[in-house]
Design a protein around this motif. Structure first.
Motif: not given
Length: 181
Positions: A37-49, A142-150
């Motif tokens: 399992q991967v925790n997405l909060c830990q994976l991203t740590q407030g980074k852009p995704v 292959f739709y892409k979503y660029l999300v800010s760190g917040d």
């Protein structure tokens, strides 16, 4: 520090971090062809995704190669890429092992790939429910979503926008710049 005990030293950082995690990423999901399992909060740590719904048998499947190039180019700058295989458009393998082969063997993907899930409609996973609320649901693979760190700013790019396109590269660079200012 002693009055909090040793356990507090280990739980406090996660508790503080969990408050900063965007709600849509506050989930655990299974990695592709794995029990891990991967925790997405830990994976991203407030980074852009950069979040991408993928499929193994689509005309856009070769975009995995350029997505991996983005991974290599931008991981040190903080960009996190997450792939969400989906059969919503009937172009994903029924066997998760075959999906993994396409990603890891055929295209050498090193970014996080999650287990196959729905990305459209009422059965969409929680991440894509959020993305749909913020922009729109994917119309194809292959739709892409660029999300800010917040998690507050979501930019959507359709299937025809290649990962190495000027449009997406400029958006990634601007997002990374805004995160570091």
């Amino acid at each position: 520090m002693q009055k909090y005990g040793i356990a507090a030293l280990f739980t406090l950082p996660f508790a503080v971090f969990a408050q900063d995690c965007p709600e849509y990423l506050n989930v655990e999901m299974r990695k592709l062809h794995s029990t891990e399992q991967v925790n997405l909060c830990q994976l991203t740590q407030g980074k852009p995704v950069l979040i991408v719904n993928t499929a193994s048998n689509c005309g856009f499947t070769p975009q995995f190669e350029a997505l991996e190039q983005l991974q290599q180019q931008y991981k040190e700058q903080g960009l996190v890429i997450i792939g969400f295989p989906s059969d919503d458009f009937f172009q994903e393998e029924n066997d998760e092992a075959k999906t993994a082969d396409v990603c890891y063997i055929n295209y050498g993907v090193t970014f996080t790939m999650l287990a196959t899930s729905e990305v459209r409609g009422s059965d969409a996973n929680s991440v894509f429910q959020y993305l749909t609320e913020q922009s729109a649901s994917p119309k194809w693979n292959f739709y892409k979503y660029l999300v800010s760190g917040d998690g507050k700013q979501v930019q959507q790019f359709n299937s025809r926008v290649k990962p190495d396109s000027k449009e997406l590269i400029e958006a990634i660079n601007l997002t990374l710049k805004n995160e570091n200012d």
